[in-house]
Design an enzyme around this catalytic site. Structure first.
Site: not given
Lengths: 482, 480
Positions: A79, A154, A178
């Site tokens: 990420k 997210s 997330s």
């Protein structure tokens, strides 16, 4: 050989038997990324060169008969809010569009030590704030099961890249859901570890007391493999990290009490999601588990407490982006205030600004007691209720999300509705507990539904063991053909 | 100063601690390095970095807490103080808000030999910010982050100080204690001790405090004194003229001897303090607190009072001697030899020895002087073997080299001449050359005899015994 479809465990076996090389695995990964990225948009950067160097190093070690790490040759996507030395780390924000960290996050060092290969950095909601991956400054990521729909957020890029078989494994971060929410919406496995189990050093902070890095995979075994490689104390760098060693999955399911909290099966959650989770619990019961109905009464307040605490911390954590030392430079022609104003007005997107304003407000003198202090009281209440609940049960099962993946643009105009998609997951962060999302079927539109399993602190071995049992019982999780 | 008014002063003293490394990262804690060479991603607040508390900082602060008679909060935490400024890379300073490490203490300060007890509100730990550099050659501001994360303690006094003199004495005492404990270099000129000064005035007899103003970063004892004098005078003029004091922050310009409004109450910042989630609540064991307490040496004020009480030193001398740990400890060791008079040791310590040390900017431990050599030398004076003048020559030698004073006396032929015959010629010569002084003496100015003794000493190259010379001079003059 369609290597990209294989799990990390399978690739690892093939590599050790010398049936494939790390370079071949990487080539296949890069080809797959080329093939599906136009439809998925999971990657913000593909770091082929650095990945190739690592793959070669692994192949050389293997050729010389040297020992290799647990993740040797396995592609792991990262990420883009996790710092990678010398590689752009943007947090999907204009603010950090050109930020190249001079250090690695501890998890990245651990992946390197485990000989994993990092093929690129994955999309997210800007600074990990959002539930759909649409708050990325660069592009929205699409759900591989229906590319007109969101992957969740997210960590949308991390979930979608694994679901689309671009990588077998990825890392995300979870502050209020997330990792778990996008895992649920993309039909993959995602673990949010106990707070402190994984070092946060190098994870660009959103809400420091809630943030935790977590692994994604298409199987429980793969997630366990990655979790084992990244967890553990990092006291020189992270005072909140704990000396934890993952002992491997706990295989014993007999007499396991599975708590069903009634508050998570209320009107806010779709009938299809509820039914799928209850069906999954039935399967666990068939395997020897005992369902127990429980109550977590403070759940209703959790979302408010979460948005107060996380925004308060975010307002302080994100204050450092002032255009002075790095990041979006702002207008340097005027006064110092002009610089701050332009850097922060232009560098941040609307959701980030909303949270900064919310957080600044709840910490202001005169409002601190009414908001921040009360939210912290609620946090203690919620944590206590979980502690009490774990007297009655060993794990708790809930839906991961209130509904399946929604359409791109469907909720962007209504922040509150977007916030509500975290309703089933925020309590876990607030209480610092581990939670894992596993696929538990599909709705009528063919979209994946996720089941969340929650356990006491540092019960990852048990949680993943239960998830593995379930995975075996359903004959494995479906993979989307693209 | 107008005696109808009373001045109320409170000091917030920031002292940089001399730990090896910074408070939240492994960077070296040092002054004077090349700009931006003692900083790292952590103290520069780069994204994703995290602070880890340096335990040495906690120990040093607890030591200061003990020295200032504070209660120690064994369970404490770090809080974030949020504000924007380019010298603060995280846009928050990690400090302590509602649970300081030490609180409710006091410090006894000696004012002209009398003890004044000043309340200590609290001592907390925090990180220093960087330095902004304004250079004429560059159209803008440069930032040096070397100082970011240097550990500080902030010592907050109660509003118990009543004059600029007291405030100065308080700050000097605090500085001496920092040095005694070895926890700070306390170098004002390097900014390692700085004070925020709060001043208010009220009519004598009035119970309520007046509105206070604050002056930030006053950087020397002299500046503290001058800043308070100026501000008190300013406030008295305003109040006596029927005006009202505004609560504000003012900047003291020591060069101009004036202060200016920096911020008014309306501009007061809301720092939005909250517990730093990156740093967990920390706990110090009672055993460790006691261990630190046991490590506190006898402190300057107690020491000065003991010197007065036990050795009969003058308060002013005792205070001067006790203010420096190395020198007072050397004095203590000399006294322990029991070889000579304590007052004489004190006089040499605060006189000739202090002069040499201060001139050379060195400490007593940097010299070859030992308790044996100094006390032996003083004993030689007491026995009349050498004069004070000759002793100065001995001191010059034994401060450089560890040799016995007796040897020096021998080698340099410094022993006093007490033999009257040997001195007689000398006395006659001096009297012959100083007919006017002799006349003055006869005319009643008897104090000229000191001058004549001095002349004789000079003529004997310091070797004459001044007491004998005096007697000889007096009888010779009588015979004239």
């Amino acid at each position: 050989m369609e290597l990209y479809r294989k799990t990390a465990a399978e690739l690892s076996g093939l590599l050790r038997k010398k049936e494939v090389t790390a370079c071949e695995i990487l080539d296949d990964t890069l080809a797959r990324i080329d093939a599906v990225e136009p439809r998925i948009d999971a990657f913000l950067s593909v770091t082929a060169e650095a990945a190739r160097a690592k793959a070669r190093e692994v192949d050389e070690k293997l050729a010389k008969g040297e020992a290799v790490g647990a993740l040797a040759g396995i592609p792991v996507g990262i990420k883009d809010n996790i710092c990678t030395k010398g590689l752009r780390t943007t947090c999907a924000s204009k603010m950090l569009e050109n930020f190249i960290p001079p250090y690695n996050a501890t998890v990245v060092d651990k992946l390197n030590a485990a000989d994993a290969v990092i093929p690129g950095k994955l999309n997210l909601d800007e600074f990990a704030m959002g539930g759909s991956c649409e708050n990325s400054y660069f592009k929205p990521t699409k759900n591989p099961w229906d590319t007109e729909r969101v992957p969740g957020g997210s960590s949308g890029g991390s979930a979608a890249s694994v679901a689309a078989c671009e990588v077998p494994l990825s890392l995300g971060s979870d502050t209020g859901g997330s990792v778990r929410c996008p895992a649920g919406l993309c039909g993959v496995v995602g673990l949010k570890p106990t707070y402190g189990a994984v070092s946060r050093f190098g994870l660009v902070a959103f809400a420091s007391s809630l943030d935790q890095i977590g692994p994604f995979g298409r199987t429980v075994e793969d997630v366990a493999l990655l979790f084992g490689a990244i967890c553990g104390a990092d006291l020189p760098h992270d005072a909140t990290s704990k000396d934890y060693h993952f002992p491997g999955m706990d295989a014993d399911l007999k007499g396991l009490r599975v708590g069903i909290p009634r508050e998570y099966f209320g009107s806010g959650v779709s009938e299809e999601n509820k039914a799928a989770v209850l069906k999954a619990v039935d399967m666990l019961r068939d395997a020897g588990a005992v369902p127990v109905e429980i109550s977590l009464p403070s759940t209703d307040y959790a979302l408010s407490a979460y948005y107060i605490i996380s925004s308060a911390e975010a307002s302080s954590n994100l204050a450092r982006y002032d255009g002075v030392k790095y990041g979006y430079p702002g207008d340097r022609k005027g006064t110092l205030n002009d610089l701050y104003l332009s850097a922060r007005s232009e560098g941040f997107g609307p959701e980030v600004k909303r949270r900064i304003m919310l957080g600044t407000y709840v910490l202001s003198s005169g409002y601190y007691d009414a908001y921040y202090k009360r939210a912290k009281m609620l946090q203690r209440m919620i944590a206590r209720e979980f502690t009490d609940a774990f007297e009655k049960c060993d794990v708790i099962a809930t839906p991961t999300t209130p509904s399946t993946a929604f359409k791109l643009g469907e909720k962007t105009s209504d922040p509150l509705e977007m916030y509500a998609s975290d309703i089933c997951t925020v309590t876990v962060n607030i209480a610092g507990l581990p939670g894992v999302s596993v696929p538990c079927g599909f709705d009528q539109k063919g979209l994946p539904i996720g089941m969340q399993l929650i356990g006491p602190k540092f019960s990852e071995a048990k949680l993943l063991g239960v998830a593995k049992h379930y995975e075996t019982a359903v004959g494995g999780f479906a993979v989307k053909e693209l | 100063m107008n005696q109808d008014y009373e001045v109320i002063i409170g000091l917030e003293i920031h002292a940089e601690l001399c730990t090896k490394t910074k408070i939240f990262c492994g960077c070296k804690n040092a002054f004077g390095a090349e700009v931006n060479t003692l900083c790292c991603p952590v103290c520069m607040g780069l994204p994703g970095t995290l602070p880890v508390l340096n335990k040495q900082v906690v120990d040093y602060a607890v030591k200061m807490g003990h020295a200032l008679n504070c209660s120690i909060n064994r369970v404490s935490k770090n809080d974030r103080k949020n504000y924007f400024y380019p010298d603060l890379p995280k846009a928050y300073q990690i400090s302590q808000f509602d649970v300081p490490l030490c609180e409710h203490g006091y410090l006894d300060v000696l004012m002209d030999g009398d003890v004044r007890r000043i309340g200590i509100t609290r001592i907390h730990i925090e990180e220093d910010a960087g330095k902004l550099i304004h250079d004429d050659s560059f159209d803008g501001t440069l930032a040096d982050y070397n100082r970011c994360g240097v550990p500080l303690i902030e010592i907050v006094s109660e509003p118990d100080l009543r004059s600029a003199e007291e405030a100065k004495a308080y700050m000097e005492t605090i500085t001496n204690i920092l040095l005694y404990l070895g926890i700070s270099d306390a170098k004002m000129q390097e900014g390692s001790v700085r004070a925020d000064v709060n001043v208010s005035v009220r009519s004598r007899g009035q119970k309520e405090f007046g509105t206070r103003t604050e002056m930030k970063n006053v950087n020397s004892f002299g500046a503290v004194y001058r800043a308070i004098q100026y501000e008190a005078q300013r406030q008295i003029e305003v109040v006596s003229g029927g005006g009202v004091i505004e609560q504000e922050t003012r900047r003291w310009d020591d060069a101009k001897g004036k202060n200016y409004v920096l911020r008014t109450k309306e501009d007061a910042q809301d720092y939005r303090y909250f517990p730093d989630p990156d740093l967990l609540t920390f706990e110090i064991s009672e055993a460790h607190v006691q261990e630190l307490k046991a490590s506190i040496p006898e402190l300057p004020v107690a020491k000065a009072l003991r010197y007065v009480k036990e050795y009969g030193l003058l308060p002013v001398d005792a205070q001067l001697l006790a203010s420096n740990r190395a020198r007072s400890e050397f004095f203590d060791s000399c006294v322990a030899t029991g070889k000579c008079d304590k007052k004489l040791i004190c006089n040499w310590m605060i006189g000739d020895i202090a002069k040499i040390l201060n001139e050379r900017r060195i400490e007593i431990t940097d010299t070859a002087l030992t308790k044996e050599s100094l006390t032996d030398m003083i004993a030689l004076i007491e026995k009349g073997t050498i004069s004070n003048t000759a002793a100065k020559t001995v001191l010059d030698v034994i401060i450089e080299k560890d040799v016995s004073p007796a040897e020096v006396v021998e080698e340099k032929g410094l022993a006093q001449i007490s033999d009257s015959d040997a001195l007689l010629t000398l006395v006659d010569e001096v009297l012959a050359q100083n007919a006017k002084a002799v006349a003055d003496y006869k005319g009643g100015k008897t104090n000229v005899v000191g001058f004549l003794v001095g002349q004789c000493m000079k003529a004997s190259k310091g070797k004459g015994n001044p007491a004998i010379l005096r007697e000889m001079l007096l009888s010779a003059i009588d015979k004239l």
